[in-house]
Design a protein around this motif. Sequence first.
Motif, PDB file in Angstrom:
ATOM      1  N   THR A  44      -5.052  12.451   3.609  1.00  0.00           N
ATOM      2  CA  THR A  44      -6.288  12.070   4.283  1.00  0.00           C
ATOM      3  C   THR A  44      -6.190  10.715   4.950  1.00  0.00           C
ATOM      4  O   THR A  44      -6.965  10.407   5.846  1.00  0.00           O
ATOM      5  CB  THR A  44      -7.436  11.998   3.268  1.00  0.00           C
ATOM      6  OG1 THR A  44      -7.061  11.027   2.268  1.00  0.00           O
ATOM      7  CG2 THR A  44      -7.671  13.328   2.606  1.00  0.00           C
TER       8      THR A  44
ATOM      9  N   GLU B 140       0.812  -1.215   0.000  1.00  0.00           N
ATOM     10  CA  GLU B 140       0.000   0.000   0.000  1.00  0.00           C
ATOM     11  C   GLU B 140       0.843   1.261   0.000  1.00  0.00           C
ATOM     12  O   GLU B 140       0.730   2.102   0.896  1.00  0.00           O
ATOM     13  CB  GLU B 140      -0.958  -0.037   1.188  1.00  0.00           C
ATOM     14  CG  GLU B 140      -1.837  -1.283   1.149  1.00  0.00           C
ATOM     15  CD  GLU B 140      -2.899  -1.297   2.225  1.00  0.00           C
ATOM     16  OE1 GLU B 140      -2.555  -0.946   3.365  1.00  0.00           O
ATOM     17  OE2 GLU B 140      -4.044  -1.645   1.919  1.00  0.00           O
TER      18      GLU B 140
ATOM     19  N   ASP C 180      -6.766   8.097   3.259  1.00  0.00           N
ATOM     20  CA  ASP C 180      -7.427   7.262   2.257  1.00  0.00           C
ATOM     21  C   ASP C 180      -6.506   7.188   1.044  1.00  0.00           C
ATOM     22  O   ASP C 180      -6.293   8.184   0.350  1.00  0.00           O
ATOM     23  CB  ASP C 180      -8.775   7.886   1.883  1.00  0.00           C
ATOM     24  CG  ASP C 180      -9.502   7.063   0.832  1.00  0.00           C
ATOM     25  OD1 ASP C 180      -8.882   6.104   0.306  1.00  0.00           O
ATOM     26  OD2 ASP C 180     -10.658   7.377   0.526  1.00  0.00           O
TER      27      ASP C 180
ATOM     28  N   LYS D  57      -6.594   6.003  -1.943  1.00  0.00           N
ATOM     29  CA  LYS D  57      -7.100   6.332  -3.276  1.00  0.00           C
ATOM     30  C   LYS D  57      -7.086   7.845  -3.497  1.00  0.00           C
ATOM     31  O   LYS D  57      -6.617   8.342  -4.520  1.00  0.00           O
ATOM     32  CB  LYS D  57      -8.524   5.777  -3.412  1.00  0.00           C
ATOM     33  CG  LYS D  57      -8.892   5.420  -4.828  1.00  0.00           C
ATOM     34  CD  LYS D  57     -10.215   4.666  -4.845  1.00  0.00           C
ATOM     35  CE  LYS D  57     -10.966   4.860  -6.135  1.00  0.00           C
ATOM     36  NZ  LYS D  57     -10.256   4.544  -7.348  1.00  0.00           N
ATOM     37  N   VAL D  58      -7.550   8.557  -2.492  1.00  0.00           N
ATOM     38  CA  VAL D  58      -7.593  10.020  -2.576  1.00  0.00           C
ATOM     39  C   VAL D  58      -6.176  10.590  -2.591  1.00  0.00           C
ATOM     40  O   VAL D  58      -5.846  11.466  -3.394  1.00  0.00           O
ATOM     41  CB  VAL D  58      -8.389  10.587  -1.369  1.00  0.00           C
ATOM     42  CG1 VAL D  58      -8.378  12.104  -1.393  1.00  0.00           C
ATOM     43  CG2 VAL D  58      -9.807  10.040  -1.379  1.00  0.00           C
ATOM     44  N   ASP D  59      -5.320  10.047  -1.693  1.00  0.00           N
ATOM     45  CA  ASP D  59      -3.965  10.582  -1.588  1.00  0.00           C
ATOM     46  C   ASP D  59      -3.151  10.338  -2.849  1.00  0.00           C
ATOM     47  O   ASP D  59      -2.394  11.201  -3.296  1.00  0.00           O
ATOM     48  CB  ASP D  59      -3.246   9.967  -0.378  1.00  0.00           C
ATOM     49  CG  ASP D  59      -3.824  10.485   0.928  1.00  0.00           C
ATOM     50  OD1 ASP D  59      -4.516  11.518   0.881  1.00  0.00           O
ATOM     51  OD2 ASP D  59      -3.600   9.850   1.968  1.00  0.00           O
TER      52      ASP D  59
END
Lengths: 392, 307
Positions: free
Chosen positions: A334, A102, A336, A338-340
């Motif tokens: 954040t 990740e 998260d 995906k957002v980052d």
Amino acid sequence: MKNKTLLIVMTILLIGSFFLSSCGQAQAQTIKIGVNAELTGDVPKIGEGTKYAAEMWLEDVKAAGGLEVGGKKYPVELAIEDNESKAESAAAANTKLITQDEVLIIIGPQASKQAVPAGEIANNYETPMISPWSTNPNTTKDRPWVFRACFLDPFQGPVVANFVTQEFGFTKAGVLYDVASDYSKGLAEFFKEAWEKQHGAGSVVAYESFTTKDTDFSAQLTKIKDAGAEFLFTPQYYNEVGLIVKQAHQLGFNSPIVGSDSWGSAELIPLCGSDCYGLYFSTHYAAAGATGATKAFIDRYQQKYGYVPDDVAALTWDAFGLAQMAIQNCGKLTGDLKVDRKCVRDALSQIKEFDGITGKMDFSQGNDPIKCAVIVKIDDQGQFTFYKQACP
Amino acid sequence: MAFFLQNVINALQWGSFYALIALGYSMVYGVLMLFNFAHGDIFMTGAYIGFFVATGFLGLSASGILVLPNWLILILTILISMFLTSLVGMAVERIAYRPLRNAPRASAAITGLMVGIILETGNLAILGARRQKFPDLIASQTYQFNGVSITNTKIMIVLVSIGLMLALNFFVRRTKWGMAMRAMAYDFLIVPLMGVSINFIAAMTFGLGSALASAAGILFGIAYPVLDPYMGIIFGWKAFVAAILGGRGSILGAALAGFLLGFIEIFVATIFPSTLRDLIAYSIILIILTFRPHGFFGEPYSAQLRL
């Protein structure tokens, strides 16, 4: 019976530890950066330079107490994966970095053979990736998530062609390349195109190839010599260059041999020896005679690891610089992924200019920087000395 | 003409390596009916052992403890490495093949593949992925004759290879041990009843094959001085092709087929675009095998006098 019980207990423990460790990663507020490097396989020196530059960067970040994003300091972790200098392993390593480790962003792979398939994975998983050294156009082509820190082969090919024309005034070229490598094949084609544009069709008198792991090039070199080539262009990696140059000399081919940025490894001279003295290649930077931040990097690297960093290490350093700038420009994390990841990608694409130790990079044309190339001459001590600069 | 001669010389050198390695395959098959798929990696191990022996001698010379001329170092390196590599070969036979001698043939073949992987990755684990440069024991000198370039190393490689093949031939044809080997190849059920130890003969066969592979490895290191742990894989496969092409179990056949393979590869690359080299070269060999399924000197099993 006893053994069986033991086996079951061990298995449960093992599986349990996997779960525990993955939980631990998810909770920690760290920035994870993936490194996909050629640590083993055909070009291990490339992976070593990548790893060392990454560790130096991490050292700096740690000394500063972490990476500051939006006024908050985050600890940084590196996840280094070996791609064995193989295309399929590079793709697998990227998948692992993205889904298992990740990571926020991936640096690497270096060689186009690995970077082209790995870029596909990064793009599909919407994870930003920067390849420091991959010069093949396909690495970033139609892939908004993939970036690079070096110039491209459509630029490098003509640079070499122009250099030879101006320097020696030759009109007949011989080319020897690895047909199984995206990088070598691509660059050989770009060179051929540029050379024939200048000197007319048929001016590449011998266009010979081989496949990775070949060691005997005598048939190809005899053909090249027989065709009357005035010089040889061979865009190969350092481990093959020594063999090619030596065999060329043994076959009585004493004309200049010119190479590309794949030559520029610290391992070239130990493997090639005095046969390589006096030859030229195009590359990203010249270590001998550097100044300013570049010199500071070279000195520090040399002191730490005992040899002058090659262009891979310098470009990796710049790629980390780019990644750091993008993460910081992002403003806030954040948690998260995906957002980052999207945020970092957008920040990367908004960098218009970056002043790296391998020169100024202009990102105004998209994910590929526009930057200058350097022609390096190998002197009689085997040092890579600056000879000429070629800018777009 | 010069172009043609140059390629003949190139092919002679290249073929020598195939021939030396193919001999090892062929002997083991002749005696034990076994394909030793680890043989390509024994070649790699031999090259590395040669590298360490040569570097050791050069180090002794440089420090003044034992100053020897380079040609003597070369000879000693070849002899010592041949001996050490034959020990490796015998160990492989003892550890990996002997327990499986009565197992199905496929298990023994798989064992060879696994031994190969162990040798490769073991080397990787011990020495790391870094390439080693084989030291320049003899300074390469290029001679020119009417546009043909020939180096002293090329002459030496071809001569040493042919010399070793003749020595092997003498050993197999003219000595008692050689006779025992040939007898074992003829019938490995009856011959042990005559008091010949199959274990001894098997170990000797592996030892001889490995010694030749080691010599090939050192000569290879002199001609192509970049060593890597995986250098033996494809090379081993191709030499295996030569062993089959020569006729399984035939020493003369393996030697000639090794040179033939070298000639085919070099001349295909010369005549056709070099990209197509292996494609065309190995298609030719496939066609040869279609018409001579037992190779050049091999005979159908029932009538086969192997070796």
